[in-house]
Write an enzyme that holds these catalytic residues in place. Structure first.
Site, short mmCIF file in Angstrom:
data_model
loop_
_atom_site.label_atom_id
_atom_site.label_comp_id
_atom_site.label_asym_id
_atom_site.label_seq_id
_atom_site.Cartn_x
_atom_site.Cartn_y
_atom_site.Cartn_z
N GLY A 9 0.79 -1.23 0.00
CA GLY A 9 0.00 0.00 0.00
C GLY A 9 0.81 1.28 0.00
CG ASP A 61 -7.71 -0.08 10.65
OD1 ASP A 61 -8.38 0.58 11.45
OD2 ASP A 61 -8.17 -1.03 10.01
P1 IMP Z 1 -3.45 -2.26 11.04
O1 IMP Z 1 -2.51 -3.37 11.39
O2 IMP Z 1 -4.87 -2.56 11.44
O3 IMP Z 1 -3.01 -0.90 11.49
O4 IMP Z 1 -3.59 -2.33 9.50
C1 IMP Z 1 -2.87 -1.62 8.65
C2 IMP Z 1 -2.99 -2.22 7.26
O5 IMP Z 1 -4.33 -2.64 6.93
C3 IMP Z 1 -2.65 -1.13 6.28
O6 IMP Z 1 -1.27 -1.16 6.02
C4 IMP Z 1 -3.50 -1.49 5.09
O7 IMP Z 1 -2.81 -2.37 4.27
C5 IMP Z 1 -4.71 -2.20 5.66
N1 IMP Z 1 -5.84 -1.26 5.80
C6 IMP Z 1 -6.40 -0.82 6.94
N2 IMP Z 1 -7.43 0.02 6.70
C7 IMP Z 1 -7.53 0.11 5.36
C8 IMP Z 1 -8.42 0.84 4.48
O8 IMP Z 1 -9.32 1.59 4.87
N3 IMP Z 1 -8.19 0.67 3.14
C9 IMP Z 1 -7.21 -0.13 2.65
N4 IMP Z 1 -6.37 -0.81 3.43
C10 IMP Z 1 -6.52 -0.71 4.78
MG MG Z 2 -0.52 -2.01 4.31
#
Ligand code: IMP
Ligand code: MG
Length: 178
Positions: free
Chosen positions: A47, A105
């Protein structure tokens, strides 16, 4: 490309011109904060790619860029449990690192990476996200640089995907509720 041409997109949240401005400002701040530190950017695939390209191009200082990859769904791991698929390929011991990811996130991905990089001997690990969702995190992560804070909903574009789609949109958009 017009929004109407993109099936599934509900609306543009952050237009391209705002992303450009914000990324330029982040680059200026990073130049000040990282001056003389010979930093390594550790970018999280996949991403991060558009954000990283614009950010790194905007930095008027030498940086080393390396990539790591984390997957969240894998056999043997509970769904949503982040799992390191590819670690850094340059030595990070005693280096100043800047972790660059598309979006913060739950924080579990970056918490895992920061812990792993510190265990590998990094001197300091700063974090930089294009987006951060305003919500309670499930993991403790320090977000040092954030492009935009957004509400808790699924977004795509400028590198972020939904099932592999929408990465090439030049703006950040909310995906329609299905
Ligand atoms: P975390 O471990 O929950 O902080 O997730 C982070 C990863 O989840 C990011 O690097 C994204 O790849 C994916 N992600 C989280 N939210 C979104 C979103 O709204 N759109 C697309 N990818 C997301
Ligand atoms: Mg990611």
């Amino acid at each position: 490309m017009g929004v109407e041409a993109q099936e599934g997109i509900e609306r543009v949240l952050i237009p391209s011109w705002r992303i450009k401005l914000r990324v330029r400002r982040l680059a200026r701040r990073l130049e000040r904060d990282l001056a003389g530190k010979d930093p390594v950017i550790v970018a999280v695939l996949e991403g991060c790619t558009r954000f990283l390209a614009d950010l790194a191009r905007g930095l008027r200082m030498p940086v080393t860029v390396d990539f790591v990859k984390v997957s969240s769904y894998r056999e043997g791991a509970r769904p949503g449990e982040p799992c390191l698929e590819r670690g850094p390929s340059v030595p990070v011991a005693d280096r100043e690192l800047l972790l660059v990811d598309d979006i913060l996130d739950t924080g579990r991905t970056s918490a895992l990476l920061v812990r792993m990089l510190k265990e590998a001997g990094a001197r300091e690990v700063r974090t930089c996200f294009l987006l951060a969702k305003r919500k309670r995190r499930q993991a403790q992560v320090r977000a040092d640089y954030v492009g935009f804070e957004i509400d808790d909903r699924f977004v795509v574009g400028y590198g972020l995907d939904h099932a592999g789609r929408f990465r090439d949109l030049p703006y950040i958009a909310a995906l329609g509720r299905e």
